[in-house]
Write an enzyme that holds these catalytic residues in place. Sequence first.
Site, mmCIF file in Angstrom:
data_model
loop_
_atom_site.group_PDB
_atom_site.id
_atom_site.type_symbol
_atom_site.label_atom_id
_atom_site.label_comp_id
_atom_site.label_asym_id
_atom_site.label_seq_id
_atom_site.Cartn_x
_atom_site.Cartn_y
_atom_site.Cartn_z
ATOM 1 N N ASP A 189 0.869 -1.163 0.000
ATOM 2 C CA ASP A 189 0.000 0.000 0.000
ATOM 3 C C ASP A 189 0.918 1.229 0.000
ATOM 4 O OD1 ASP A 189 -2.409 1.586 0.438
ATOM 5 O OD2 ASP A 189 -1.666 1.831 2.489
ATOM 6 N N ASP A 199 -0.066 5.184 0.956
ATOM 7 C CA ASP A 199 -0.281 6.113 2.061
ATOM 8 C C ASP A 199 -0.425 5.374 3.385
ATOM 9 O OD1 ASP A 199 -0.501 8.752 0.673
ATOM 10 O OD2 ASP A 199 -2.036 7.644 -0.416
ATOM 11 N N SER A 212 -5.158 2.842 -3.232
ATOM 12 C CA SER A 212 -6.541 3.234 -3.478
ATOM 13 C C SER A 212 -6.633 4.622 -4.102
ATOM 14 C CB SER A 212 -7.339 3.212 -2.160
ATOM 15 O OG SER A 212 -7.417 1.901 -1.655
ATOM 16 N N LYS A 267 -10.291 -1.905 -2.332
ATOM 17 C CA LYS A 267 -10.142 -2.571 -1.043
ATOM 18 C C LYS A 267 -11.349 -2.240 -0.164
ATOM 19 C CE LYS A 267 -5.196 -1.451 -1.408
ATOM 20 N NZ LYS A 267 -4.095 -0.666 -0.803
#
Length: 216
Positions: A11, A13, A107, A137
Site C-alpha cells: 500500500d 499512504d 486506493s 479494497k
Amino acid sequence: MKIHAQALLFDNDGTLLSSLASVRRCWTRWAGEYGITAEEFGRVELHGRPAAEIAADLLPAHVVPEAVARIEQLEVEDVPGGGVHLLPGTRDFLDALPADRWAVVTSATRRLAEARLDAVGIRPKTLVAADDITHGKPDPEPYLLGARCLGVDPAACVVFEDAPAGLQAGRAAGMTTVALATTHAPGELDADLVVTDLSALTALVTDGGIEISVRG
C-alpha cells in the site's frame, strides 16, 4: 519470525509514506465545498478506500464524478506544500528489493499516487491504482491485479498495509499480510505479522525469493 515470498505488494499512504496532513487539509476543504457536515463526514471511513467510494457514501450519485475530480485536484495541488513524507525504513527496505519483485497497490488515482511518490523520490516499476480496478479494497481485486502484473502466484505474495480494509483485501487474495501500526493501533490490525513500520524489518534477496525478517 521469517516470511518467505516471491513478490511484495505495498500500500502507499500510511505504509511507504504519510500524507495525513495533506489528506486532512484537502478533504476538510472538499467537505465544506459540498456542504457535508462534520457529523456526516465523521461517520465515513476515509483511510485505505478509493475517493469514488467515499464520495458515493456522502453525495448523490449524479454529483460523484465531479466531486471525485475535485478531491483529486485538491490533493495533487497540495503535494508540493510539504504534506507528504517518507515513513521510517521505507527507503532502505525498497532499496534492498529488485525492481521487478515489488509493486505499489494504492486506493489513490494514478495521477495522485504518482505525484506523492515522485515527491519522496519513489518510482515503482509497477503501480496499481484506483483507475485500474473495478472494486477497491477491501475487495481482493487490487492485490490480485498486482500479483498478476508481477507474474507471481498470489499465495507467494506478501501484502504490506496499515489499514484494516487493505489487510482484509490481502487476506481475501490469499496472501500473507504484514500490518504496519502507523495509522491504527496494533489491536485494530488483523495480520500475520504486526510491526511499527518498515524500519522493524529487513529484506534479504536469495535464489529462492525474498526473505523478510524482524530485526532483533
